[in-house]
Structures are given as structure tokens and as C-alpha cells.
Design an enzyme around this catalytic site. Structure first.
Site, mmCIF file in Angstrom:
data_model
loop_
_atom_site.group_PDB
_atom_site.id
_atom_site.type_symbol
_atom_site.label_atom_id
_atom_site.label_comp_id
_atom_site.label_asym_id
_atom_site.label_seq_id
_atom_site.Cartn_x
_atom_site.Cartn_y
_atom_site.Cartn_z
ATOM 1 N N LYS A 133 20.702 45.569 68.552
ATOM 2 C CA LYS A 133 21.430 46.006 67.341
ATOM 3 C C LYS A 133 21.451 44.892 66.296
ATOM 4 O O LYS A 133 21.178 45.138 65.112
ATOM 5 C CB LYS A 133 22.861 46.386 67.714
ATOM 6 N N ARG A 140 29.834 45.158 59.469
ATOM 7 C CA ARG A 140 29.678 43.737 59.170
ATOM 8 C C ARG A 140 28.352 43.468 58.489
ATOM 9 O O ARG A 140 28.269 42.685 57.561
ATOM 10 C CB ARG A 140 29.760 42.971 60.503
ATOM 11 N N ARG A 157 36.315 35.805 59.717
ATOM 12 C CA ARG A 157 34.892 36.076 59.457
ATOM 13 C C ARG A 157 34.522 35.956 57.975
ATOM 14 O O ARG A 157 34.082 36.903 57.341
ATOM 15 C CB ARG A 157 34.500 37.437 60.012
ATOM 16 N N PRO A 158 34.722 34.778 57.391
ATOM 17 C CA PRO A 158 34.334 34.589 55.985
ATOM 18 C C PRO A 158 32.814 34.616 55.817
ATOM 19 O O PRO A 158 32.076 34.613 56.809
ATOM 20 C CB PRO A 158 34.877 33.196 55.679
ATOM 21 N N ILE A 159 32.352 34.665 54.564
ATOM 22 C CA ILE A 159 30.896 34.612 54.331
ATOM 23 C C ILE A 159 30.559 33.464 53.377
ATOM 24 O O ILE A 159 29.574 33.498 52.640
ATOM 25 C CB ILE A 159 30.354 35.954 53.787
ATOM 26 N N ASP A 160 31.383 32.423 53.422
ATOM 27 C CA ASP A 160 31.162 31.275 52.532
ATOM 28 C C ASP A 160 29.808 30.608 52.744
ATOM 29 O O ASP A 160 29.189 30.113 51.794
ATOM 30 C CB ASP A 160 32.293 30.242 52.705
ATOM 31 N N GLN A 161 29.308 30.619 53.960
ATOM 32 C CA GLN A 161 28.010 29.972 54.208
ATOM 33 C C GLN A 161 26.854 30.808 53.650
ATOM 34 O O GLN A 161 25.863 30.271 53.176
ATOM 35 C CB GLN A 161 27.813 29.744 55.715
ATOM 36 N N ASP A 168 29.735 37.374 72.490
ATOM 37 C CA ASP A 168 29.727 38.835 72.620
ATOM 38 C C ASP A 168 29.766 39.288 74.071
ATOM 39 O O ASP A 168 29.864 40.488 74.339
ATOM 40 C CB ASP A 168 28.488 39.429 71.947
ATOM 41 N N ILE A 212 34.007 30.523 69.225
ATOM 42 C CA ILE A 212 33.337 31.070 68.038
ATOM 43 C C ILE A 212 34.306 31.820 67.127
ATOM 44 O O ILE A 212 34.337 31.595 65.914
ATOM 45 C CB ILE A 212 32.178 32.016 68.437
ATOM 46 N N ARG A 268 29.547 52.202 68.052
ATOM 47 C CA ARG A 268 28.864 51.468 66.972
ATOM 48 C C ARG A 268 27.740 50.610 67.535
ATOM 49 O O ARG A 268 26.811 50.255 66.836
ATOM 50 C CB ARG A 268 29.849 50.540 66.252
HETATM 51 C C1 EPZ Z 1 27.109 38.075 64.364
HETATM 52 O O1 EPZ Z 1 28.287 38.122 63.592
HETATM 53 C C2 EPZ Z 1 27.171 39.309 65.247
HETATM 54 N N1 EPZ Z 1 27.226 40.498 64.397
HETATM 55 C C3 EPZ Z 1 28.403 39.264 66.137
HETATM 56 O O2 EPZ Z 1 28.297 40.353 67.037
HETATM 57 C C4 EPZ Z 1 28.388 37.975 66.962
HETATM 58 O O3 EPZ Z 1 29.602 37.887 67.672
HETATM 59 C C5 EPZ Z 1 28.232 36.766 66.045
HETATM 60 O O4 EPZ Z 1 27.071 36.925 65.212
HETATM 61 C C6 EPZ Z 1 28.091 35.470 66.830
HETATM 62 O O5 EPZ Z 1 26.987 35.567 67.684
HETATM 63 C C7 EPZ Z 1 26.080 40.934 63.814
HETATM 64 O O6 EPZ Z 1 25.028 40.336 63.976
HETATM 65 C C8 EPZ Z 1 26.186 42.171 62.971
HETATM 66 P P1 EPZ Z 1 28.575 34.280 62.667
HETATM 67 P P2 EPZ Z 1 28.430 37.104 62.342
HETATM 68 O O7 EPZ Z 1 28.300 34.241 61.212
HETATM 69 O O8 EPZ Z 1 27.098 36.902 61.719
HETATM 70 C C9 EPZ Z 1 32.112 31.588 61.071
HETATM 71 C C10 EPZ Z 1 28.802 42.356 68.037
HETATM 72 O O9 EPZ Z 1 29.596 42.526 68.960
HETATM 73 N N2 EPZ Z 1 31.502 31.773 59.744
HETATM 74 O O10 EPZ Z 1 27.584 33.700 63.613
HETATM 75 O O11 EPZ Z 1 29.558 37.564 61.525
HETATM 76 C C11 EPZ Z 1 32.662 32.882 61.625
HETATM 77 O O12 EPZ Z 1 33.971 33.110 61.139
HETATM 78 C C12 EPZ Z 1 29.204 41.438 66.915
HETATM 79 O O13 EPZ Z 1 27.647 42.825 67.965
HETATM 80 C C13 EPZ Z 1 32.005 31.085 58.657
HETATM 81 O O14 EPZ Z 1 32.961 30.323 58.780
HETATM 82 O O15 EPZ Z 1 28.856 35.779 63.112
HETATM 83 C C14 EPZ Z 1 32.651 32.617 63.115
HETATM 84 O O16 EPZ Z 1 33.805 31.859 63.454
HETATM 85 C C15 EPZ Z 1 30.651 41.016 66.996
HETATM 86 N N3 EPZ Z 1 31.419 31.247 57.434
HETATM 87 C C16 EPZ Z 1 31.404 31.746 63.289
HETATM 88 O O17 EPZ Z 1 31.101 31.227 62.003
HETATM 89 C C17 EPZ Z 1 30.346 32.086 57.252
HETATM 90 O O18 EPZ Z 1 29.853 32.187 56.111
HETATM 91 C C18 EPZ Z 1 30.196 32.529 63.786
HETATM 92 O O19 EPZ Z 1 30.012 33.642 62.920
HETATM 93 C C19 EPZ Z 1 29.846 32.781 58.375
HETATM 94 C C20 EPZ Z 1 30.438 32.611 59.602
#
Ligand code: EPZ
Length: 433
Positions: free
Chosen positions: A22, A93, A122-126, A308, A330, A400
Site C-alpha cells: 500500500k 495521509r 504527523r506534521p509535514i514540515d520536512q 507499523d 517513531i 483502508r
Molecule cells: C508513512 O507515514 C506510512 N504511511 C505510515 O504507515 C508509517 O507508519 C510511517 O511512514 C513510518 O514508517 C504511508 O506511507 C501512507 P513519516 P508518514 O513521515 O510518511 C515525523 C500505515 O499503517 N515527521 O516517516 O506520515 C512524523 O511525525 C501507516 O500504513 C515530521 O516531523 O511517516 C513521525 O514522527 C501508518 N515532519 C516521523 O517523522 C515531517 O515533515 C516519521 O513519519 C514528516 C514526518
């Protein structure tokens, strides 16, 4: 409201075939926007989030043809809008991948802030940091991310402050057509990152280093169409591995890449389950005579133990002999399922980002609510391991991310059905008693 009802106590036996990943498919679907030629994506999981993303493509003018349940043909040459907004896309997401892809191809994007599982802020600042580094102006207005690069995008050297799957994929999507050489450091290395990079390279992109700490992208003028098959889903596979362990069963999990499952396999072996690896399958045997043992889990970015898989591992350790500790590194709010599991007799104490799990001899069935996708799947496993009947509500989360979850579990001997009314529940109870 649809619910899962199950009667536990039957070890799961048999074979299950794993579907496409997915979290790779979501980035790849958005990536189809980067070319005017046809893109055929195979081995798509038939789950709600994927279908919402494909519908969103149609809304902005792409032609999407479902060749079969797991194959889609996308033609984005007719895309007329860079603004995506509907009630469904706001709930998932991965909508944020449309920002990177539209910015990369059309130098503009207007996409709602992402939704998704409530497992943390879950911010998107990066993501935004990466887009700005590539030359885009990015603003958050009315709950949407509005990005524009009037002079086009240029290469950059980006260092992610946080290892982020989403930001890594999103910046790749934006950078593949940006002139020059872009370097992204401190990137995520999950199998789905590599899969998205391989997909883009199959379209003529020039991406190197996916799966390592540094991704190097040389921008190309345009991308061509492609036919691409998604890798197997590491987390769906891991979920069925845990189902075998937690129910004391014996399952052959087919269509997997064993290397992607190493962190899960090694932990199951450590607590006494048997894991046999084949070329494209793993067999997990949970030892029914002897209870499994305890261990320590620290969730980490790949190749560490996947976040996950954290709830599913907790279910298994909740039935083990001894005390285990799970540290969730995480996400800041990924233990919401613990209260639900305690209603089934588990003995777990959450302290900050740690869960101290004292194994109990058995779970007893109860009515529980799925708080998010992976915790929902974990509660279903707990229900299949428990004594008596369990009802899991809010199964929309589970649908989902897991295709035909209850069908696959039933084929393994699990007594589980989707029900809606009290009458359905009574009928099920009569049938399985
Ligand atoms: C992806 O989410 C997956 N979702 C998540 O799977 C998975 O848990 C996660 O990666 C970690 O492996 C999808 O791919 C759709 P991250 P994502 O950006 O991209 C912080 C599932 O069950 N962060 O790797 O949102 C964030 O808050 C889902 O399929 C920032 O601070 O995860 C987290 O603490 C649940 N700023 C950490 O990084 C940012 O701009 C990892 O998040 C982005 C993230």
C-alpha cells in the site's frame, strides 16, 4: 456500521498470498502524474486508500482505467487542474504525494493538508522544507498546501531533520524533473522508498541511492510511460506472521520478499516461534505446546523493527511468558489500542513511549474499537487468539489498508465475519457454536 465478529481459540493454519505494498502504491499512483504517456501499475492492493487516490486523479482530468482489481492504467496528459480537494482525499495521509508530483510536473499544486491515522501530530514540515529548497513558494491556506514555482524547480542539497518516509518520497517526486543534481540526505530506506524510486527510474528518471542514507537525483527533461508491478506488502506479510504466532498456528505466507521481513522474523525466532524462509515465502509456526517468550522491541526506521508492526507484536507478546518492553520511537501516540486490549485481559502498562507488557495465559473475547489501521488489525488477531467472542468496531480503518482481511483469515481457519446488526451477531454465534 460494519463490524468484525470472531470466535477465537482456533490456531490459524494454511497459506495466504500477500498483496501489493500500500505505502509504495500510494507514491507510485501520484508519480503517474509526472508523464503525459500511459502508466500501467500492476499488483495494486484493492483497498480504500488506493481507490481514493485513483478517484482523485480522475477529478483533475486524468483518465484512470481499472484493467482488473489489481491493475490500473493511468493517462495524465489530460490533467487540467492542480487543485485536488474532496472529502475523501482529506481523510487519507498519502494525499500529500499529489503536492510533490503536481509541483514536479506543473510547477503548481493546491492540495488539502493530509489526514490519516491518529497516531501522532504527523506534521509535514520536512516535505515543505524540501519543496522550498527546490525553489517552490509554499503556503498553508484554508487547510490546504499551496505550492508554486513560477521559474520552475532547480536542484538542491537537502538534509532531512527527521527520517521521514513521506518526505523522502514527496521530494523525489518533485525533484525528478528539476534541472541539475539534487541530493537528499538522512532519507528513509523502507522497501517502499526503493519501489517508488525504481518505478520513477522505469519512466526514465535518474535516481541513485534509494535504500541508503543518501538519494542522488539528476533531473531529466521528461519522463515516459511504463508498466510497473508493486512489491509485496511488508506489513501485510508481517501481520499474518504475527497471526500465526499469536494463535499458535502454522501459516505459509506467500508472495513476500523475506529480506524485507528480517526484523520481524528475527524477533519471532527470538521468542521461540519457528520461521522458515523460502525464495518468495516465509512459514511461521507459533509453538502451541510451549508459550512464546518475552523480548524488547524498539521501533526504528527500516531496517529496524517497523512501527507499523508495533501493535501486532504487542498482541503476541501479551500472550508470552514473562515481561516484554516495547518502545515506540517513531510516533508519539501509537498505544491507543492498549486500553482496548486490556478489556480482553491483557496486562500492559504504558509509560510515555514505552509499553511494559506482562504476558497473560489467554485473552478473553470482548467488544473493542479499532483506533487506527494497524491497531485494528492487531485487535482482530487478538480476537482470533482469545477465548470466546470478540467484536471489533470501526473496521473502516482496517479496510483502508488490508484487502479482504476477513476472507484471508477465514481461509486460514479463522472464525470471523463482517456483521452489521445484533441479528447478524446472533446468527454468527449460532453458526460457530
Ligand atoms: C508513512 O507515514 C506510512 N504511511 C505510515 O504507515 C508509517 O507508519 C510511517 O511512514 C513510518 O514508517 C504511508 O506511507 C501512507 P513519516 P508518514 O513521515 O510518511 C515525523 C500505515 O499503517 N515527521 O516517516 O506520515 C512524523 O511525525 C501507516 O500504513 C515530521 O516531523 O511517516 C513521525 O514522527 C501508518 N515532519 C516521523 O517523522 C515531517 O515533515 C516519521 O513519519 C514528516 C514526518
Amino acid at each position: 456500521m460494519e463490524q468484525f465478529i470472531m470466535k477465537g481459540g482456533t490456531p490459524l493454519h494454511g497459506e495466504v498470498v500477500i498483496g501489493g505494498a500500500k505505502n509504495a502504491a500510494l507514491g507510485i499512483i501520484a508519480g503517474a502524474l509526472l508523464t503525459d504517456e500511459d502508466v500501467i501499475i500492476e499488483n495494486l492492493p484493492d483497498v480504500r486508500d488506493i481507490n481514493v487516490m485513483l478517484e482523485a486523479l480522475k477529478e483533475i482530468g486524468a483518465v484512470v482505467e481499472r484493467i482488473d482489481r489489481h491493475t490500473a492504467k493511468i493517462s495524465a496528459v489530460g490533467v487540467t487542474s492542480v487543485s485536488i480537494d474532496d472529502e475523501y482525499i482529506r481523510k487519507i495521509r498519502a494525499s500529500y504525494y499529489f503536492i510533490g508530483a503536481l509541483l514536479g510536473k506543473h510547477h503548481m499544486a493546491d492540495v488539502p493538508l493530509p489526514g490519516g491515522c491518529a497516531i501522532g501530530s504527523r506534521p509535514i514540515d520536512q516535505h515543505i522544507k524540501g519543496f522550498r529548497a527546490l525553489g517552490a513558494k509554499v503556503e498553508i491556506r484554508n487547510g490546504c498546501v499551496q505550492a508554486a514555482a513560477s521559474e520552475g524547480l532547480h536542484s538542491s542539497h537537502i538534509y532531512l531533520d527527521v527520517v521521514s518516509v513521506g518526505a523522502t518520497i514527496n521530494i523525489m517526486l518533485a525533484a525528478v524533473l528539476a534541472e541539475g543534481r539534487t541530493i537528499i540526505e538522512n532519507v528513509a530506506k523502507e522497501p517502499h522508498i526503493v519501489d517508488v524510486a525504481n518505478f520513477l527510474n522505469s519512466m526514465g528518471a535518474n535516481i541513485k541511492g534509494a535504500g541508503t542514507n543518501e538519494i542522488r537525483i539528476r533531473g531529466v527533461k521528461e519522463l515516459s510511460g511504463t508498466e510497473y508491478s508493486i512489491i509485496p506488502d511488508q506489513i501485510e506479510a508481517g501481520t499474518f506472521m504475527m497471526a500465526a504466532a499469536a494463535t499458535g498456528g502454522n501459516i505459509l505466507i506467500k508472495n513476500v520478499i523475506p529480506k524485507h521481513l528480517e526484523a520481524i522474523s528475527s524477533k519471532l525466532t527470538e521468542i521461540g516461534a519457528t520461521v522458515e524462509e523460502y525464495d518468495d515465502a516465509v512459514r511461521v509456526i507459533g509453538d502451541r505446546e510451549k508459550r512464546l517468550g518475552a523480548t524488547q522491541i524498539k521501533t526504528q526506521p527500516y531496517p529496524g523493527f517497523p512501527t507499523d508492526m508495533q501493535p501486532q507484536m504487542a498482541i503476541t507478546l501479551g500472550l508470552s511468558e514473562g515481561t516484554s518492553v516495547i518502545t515506540e520511537n517513531i510516533f508519539e501516540n501509537r498505544f491507543k489500542y492498549v486500553d482496548e486490549l486490556m478489556r480482553m485481559g491483557a496486562n500492559i502498562k504504558v509509560e510515555g513511549n514505552m509499553a511494559i507488557i506482562t504476558g497473560v495465559d489467554h485473552y478473553s473475547g470482548a467488544s473493542v474499537v479499532a483506533p487506527d489501521l494497524r491497531a485494528g488489525a492487531a485487535l482482530v488477531i487478538a480476537g482470533l487468539a482469545a477465548e470466546g467472542f470478540t467484536v471489533v468496531e470501526d473496521i473502516k480503518y482496517i479496510q483502508r489498508g488490508y484487502e479482504r482481511f476477513e476472507e484471508k483469515l477465514r481461509a486460514l481457519g479463522g472464525k470471523i465475519e463482517i456483521v452489521e446488526t445484533e441479528k447478524d451477531i446472533m446468527k454468527f454465534k449460532l453458526k460457530v457454536s
